[in-house]
Design a protein around this motif. Structure first.
Motif, PDB file in Angstrom:
ATOM      1  N   TYR A 116       0.832  -1.043   0.095  1.00 22.70           N
ATOM      2  CA  TYR A 116      -0.051  -0.118  -0.053  1.00 22.70           C
ATOM      3  C   TYR A 116       0.868   1.218   0.092  1.00 22.70           C
ATOM      4  N   GLU A 117       1.914   1.300   0.548  1.00 23.43           N
ATOM      5  CA  GLU A 117       2.895   2.404   0.496  1.00 23.43           C
ATOM      6  C   GLU A 117       3.477   2.823  -0.829  1.00 23.43           C
ATOM      7  N   LYS A 118       3.511   1.471  -1.742  1.00 26.77           N
ATOM      8  CA  LYS A 118       4.192   1.871  -2.996  1.00 26.77           C
ATOM      9  C   LYS A 118       2.839   2.349  -3.779  1.00 26.77           C
ATOM     10  N   LEU A 119       1.598   2.404  -3.196  1.00 28.32           N
ATOM     11  CA  LEU A 119       0.517   3.163  -4.096  1.00 28.32           C
ATOM     12  C   LEU A 119       0.349   4.493  -3.389  1.00 28.32           C
ATOM     13  N   GLY A 120       0.973   4.755  -2.556  1.00 31.94           N
ATOM     14  CA  GLY A 120       0.976   6.248  -2.020  1.00 31.94           C
ATOM     15  C   GLY A 120       0.113   6.236  -0.786  1.00 31.94           C
ATOM     16  N   TYR A 121      -0.096   5.067   0.167  1.00 30.29           N
ATOM     17  CA  TYR A 121      -0.983   5.342   1.211  1.00 30.29           C
ATOM     18  C   TYR A 121       0.206   5.483   2.441  1.00 30.29           C
ATOM     19  N   THR A 122      -0.253   6.083   3.513  1.00 34.53           N
ATOM     20  CA  THR A 122       0.678   6.523   4.533  1.00 34.53           C
ATOM     21  C   THR A 122       0.105   5.923   5.808  1.00 34.53           C
ATOM     22  N   VAL A 123       0.739   4.976   6.644  1.00 27.64           N
ATOM     23  CA  VAL A 123       0.429   4.321   7.938  1.00 27.64           C
ATOM     24  C   VAL A 123       0.014   5.689   8.875  1.00 27.64           C
ATOM     25  N   THR A 124      -1.134   5.467   9.553  1.00 27.57           N
ATOM     26  CA  THR A 124      -1.675   6.256  10.502  1.00 27.57           C
ATOM     27  C   THR A 124      -1.996   5.841  11.774  1.00 27.57           C
ATOM     28  N   SER A 125      -1.594   4.473  12.119  1.00 26.28           N
ATOM     29  CA  SER A 125      -1.989   3.950  13.183  1.00 26.28           C
ATOM     30  C   SER A 125      -0.676   2.873  13.912  1.00 26.28           C
ATOM     31  N   PRO A 126      -0.530   2.790  15.101  1.00 29.37           N
ATOM     32  CA  PRO A 126       0.146   1.584  15.658  1.00 29.37           C
ATOM     33  C   PRO A 126      -0.613   0.238  15.118  1.00 29.37           C
ATOM     34  N   GLU A 127       0.101  -0.717  15.274  1.00 28.09           N
ATOM     35  CA  GLU A 127      -0.576  -2.070  14.939  1.00 28.09           C
ATOM     36  C   GLU A 127      -1.413  -2.542  15.933  1.00 28.09           C
ATOM     37  N   MET A 138      -4.192   3.138   7.356  1.00 31.45           N
ATOM     38  CA  MET A 138      -3.496   3.832   6.247  1.00 31.45           C
ATOM     39  C   MET A 138      -4.423   4.637   5.615  1.00 31.45           C
ATOM     40  N   GLU A 139      -3.848   5.753   4.835  1.00 35.62           N
ATOM     41  CA  GLU A 139      -4.818   6.603   4.197  1.00 35.62           C
ATOM     42  C   GLU A 139      -4.146   7.453   2.945  1.00 35.62           C
TER      43      GLU A 139
END
Length: 142
Positions: A116-127, A138-139
């Motif tokens: 998902y990061e390769k598609l431009g999404y950013t992590v927004t939470s802990p696991e 992610m968003e």
């Protein structure tokens, strides 16, 4: 040839749910009552075919006035590694833009975060755990 489309017929609906059941219930051990939930009724479902064989599925649903959530993204095990996940995501993003969404959210299984990061999404939470599987929120602004 691969084709992604919005589910419109009973057959396409059944095909999408068969792929989801195979991946999430049979392969990953998610209980069926968690995999198929009340959100299915209002979501927009997507199905991916290789010619006439269903190989992938996902759903998209509005969660805020200009935000949609991508859920249940899955590709059959025999079809993975062919960039089909990126193809289904691209089609869902196009649809989200066409329905005036400005942001997409998703809960990625932790192992899939780099995809998902390769598609431009950013992590927004802990696991966190969902259905016994580690996830990260992610968003992406679109």
């Amino acid at each position: 040839m691969y084709n992604v489309k919005i589910v419109e017929t009973i057959k396409e609906h059944d095909d999408a749910f068969a792929v989801r059941k195979k991946v999430f219930v049979e392969e990953q051990g998610v209980p069926l009552h968690l995999e198929c939930d009340a959100e299915d009724a209002s979501a927009t479902h997507f199905i991916m075919y290789e010619d006439t064989e269903p190989v992938g599925a996902a759903r998209l649903r509005g969660i805020e006035s200009d935000t949609a959530k991508i859920e249940r993204v899955c590709i059959l095990q025999t079809q993975r590694g062919k960039r089909l996940g990126a193809l289904i995501m691209q089609e869902m993003e196009k649809h989200a833009i066409s329905t005036n969404n400005k942001k997409l959210k998703l809960h990625a299984q932790s192992y899939a975060v780099p995809f998902y990061e390769k598609l431009g999404y950013t992590v927004t939470s802990p696991e966190f755990m969902d259905a016994g599987i580690p996830h990260r929120a992610m968003e992406k602004n679109i």
